[in-house]
Design a protein around this motif. Sequence first.
Motif, PDB file in Angstrom:
ATOM      1  N   UNK A  90       0.856  -1.178   0.000  1.00 33.09           N
ATOM      2  CA  UNK A  90       0.000   0.000   0.000  1.00 33.09           C
ATOM      3  C   UNK A  90       0.897   1.235   0.000  1.00 33.09           C
ATOM      4  N   UNK A  91       0.682   2.130  -0.977  1.00 35.40           N
ATOM      5  CA  UNK A  91       1.584   3.267  -1.166  1.00 35.40           C
ATOM      6  C   UNK A  91       0.794   4.534  -1.480  1.00 35.40           C
ATOM      7  N   UNK A  92       1.474   5.654  -1.394  1.00 34.65           N
ATOM      8  CA  UNK A  92       0.971   6.902  -1.970  1.00 34.65           C
ATOM      9  C   UNK A  92       2.149   7.599  -2.620  1.00 34.65           C
ATOM     10  N   UNK A  93       1.855   8.535  -3.529  1.00 38.73           N
ATOM     11  CA  UNK A  93       2.980   9.122  -4.225  1.00 38.73           C
ATOM     12  C   UNK A  93       2.638  10.296  -5.112  1.00 38.73           C
ATOM     13  N   UNK A  94       3.706  10.831  -5.695  1.00 44.84           N
ATOM     14  CA  UNK A  94       3.637  11.982  -6.589  1.00 44.84           C
ATOM     15  C   UNK A  94       4.023  11.538  -7.997  1.00 44.84           C
ATOM     16  N   UNK A  95       3.278  12.021  -8.996  1.00 44.99           N
ATOM     17  CA  UNK A  95       3.537  11.644 -10.388  1.00 44.99           C
ATOM     18  C   UNK A  95       3.564  12.891 -11.262  1.00 44.99           C
ATOM     19  N   UNK A  96       4.099  12.766 -12.461  1.00 43.85           N
ATOM     20  CA  UNK A  96       4.082  13.876 -13.414  1.00 43.85           C
ATOM     21  C   UNK A  96       2.681  14.067 -14.006  1.00 43.85           C
ATOM     22  N   UNK A  97       1.832  13.062 -13.861  1.00 40.51           N
ATOM     23  CA  UNK A  97       0.467  13.107 -14.364  1.00 40.51           C
ATOM     24  C   UNK A  97      -0.101  11.703 -14.367  1.00 40.51           C
ATOM     25  N   UNK A  98      -1.412  11.596 -14.684  1.00 41.65           N
ATOM     26  CA  UNK A  98      -2.016  10.284 -14.849  1.00 41.65           C
ATOM     27  C   UNK A  98      -2.757   9.720 -13.665  1.00 41.65           C
ATOM     28  N   UNK A  99      -2.939  10.515 -12.588  1.00 41.62           N
ATOM     29  CA  UNK A  99      -3.538   9.968 -11.367  1.00 41.62           C
ATOM     30  C   UNK A  99      -5.055   9.848 -11.414  1.00 41.62           C
ATOM     31  N   UNK A 100      -5.723  10.563 -12.340  1.00 45.53           N
ATOM     32  CA  UNK A 100      -7.183  10.453 -12.451  1.00 45.53           C
ATOM     33  C   UNK A 100      -7.538   9.192 -13.245  1.00 45.53           C
ATOM     34  N   UNK A 101      -7.133   8.049 -12.749  1.00 44.79           N
ATOM     35  CA  UNK A 101      -7.307   6.813 -13.508  1.00 44.79           C
ATOM     36  C   UNK A 101      -7.293   5.608 -12.577  1.00 44.79           C
TER      37      UNK A 101
END
Length: 335
Positions: A90-101
């Motif tokens: 189980x994780x959480x994180x930061x991305x350059x984009x793409x999280x609304x999926x």
Amino acid sequence: MATIRAVDIKGGTGPVSALFINSETPKPVPTGSQALVKVKAFGLNRMDLLQREGRYPVPPQAPKTLGVEFSGTIESFGSEPERGFNVGDEVFGLAYGGAYAEYIAVSTHMLVHKPKELSWEEAAGIPETWITATQALYVVGGFVPGKSVLWHAGASSVSIAGIQLAKADNASAIYVTASSREKIEFCKSLGATEGFSYKDGDWAQELLKYTDGKGVDFIIDFVGANYFNQNLDVAARDGHIVNLGLMGGAVVKGDVDIGRFLFKRIRYEGSTLRSRDEEYQGRLRDTLVEHALPRFVDGTFKVVIDKVFKWEDIQEAHELLESSKTMGKLICTID
């Protein structure tokens, strides 16, 4: 080709009404240091509104899908993941984009193990806001205990994080600006010393009066042009102004007395996060894990959530974010 559901925009960019869930989105494939994460929840940020309208400079490595922060479980890896992560984590994180999926491929260098003490919604509300506040206050700002701080847009998620960070590190005073007394009192409940409404008069003169003319050592600003002169007025001697946004425009109108830079030895510095390289973001993640994560676990730090939406209600969520009436994070969950 495998497909997933993801929030998309009719025509590529557009108003709130252009948002919809596209069930024909290609499923991302993790490569290199990436992990494939099944998303449980994602956070909304003001940059999402600008990107939706085509007014945000998206990094070249970002997918077209909106969203930079999320929580979920690891499903698979690329060829060279960072050690310490396993399938099912189980994780959480930061991305350059793409999280609304439903799924996101993201660097393992930007993942954090989710403590059991945090809900999926709380974890999804940490990465962008708390890393931005950490970056602004410490990495760029150079904050040290015993100094005073001013957070503009005090009830915004970044400033909510910043108030708590500054309080935990013994700031001599923590000030905010906000649109209403209600928001100011909310900020004071989190640890702010006092707040000043930009709708009820000249916030800068009120702050100078409150501080007997001394001003503030560190100013974190998201407004830009509209506050440029006032920030120079309220900056203390040897003050440091960190600019993170341009909500009030990029062009300062009228005459500007730059003598204040000289006589007060003011430092004015701009900074961004999303355009930074993976190594830089990874260092910020490590700072967050070392500095803040234990305080989330013991309850010292709170992820303040204004409202949680089902992701099918993404249009309503964007409308609320656009209203600027929120006090805390907006989160969407995926069943």
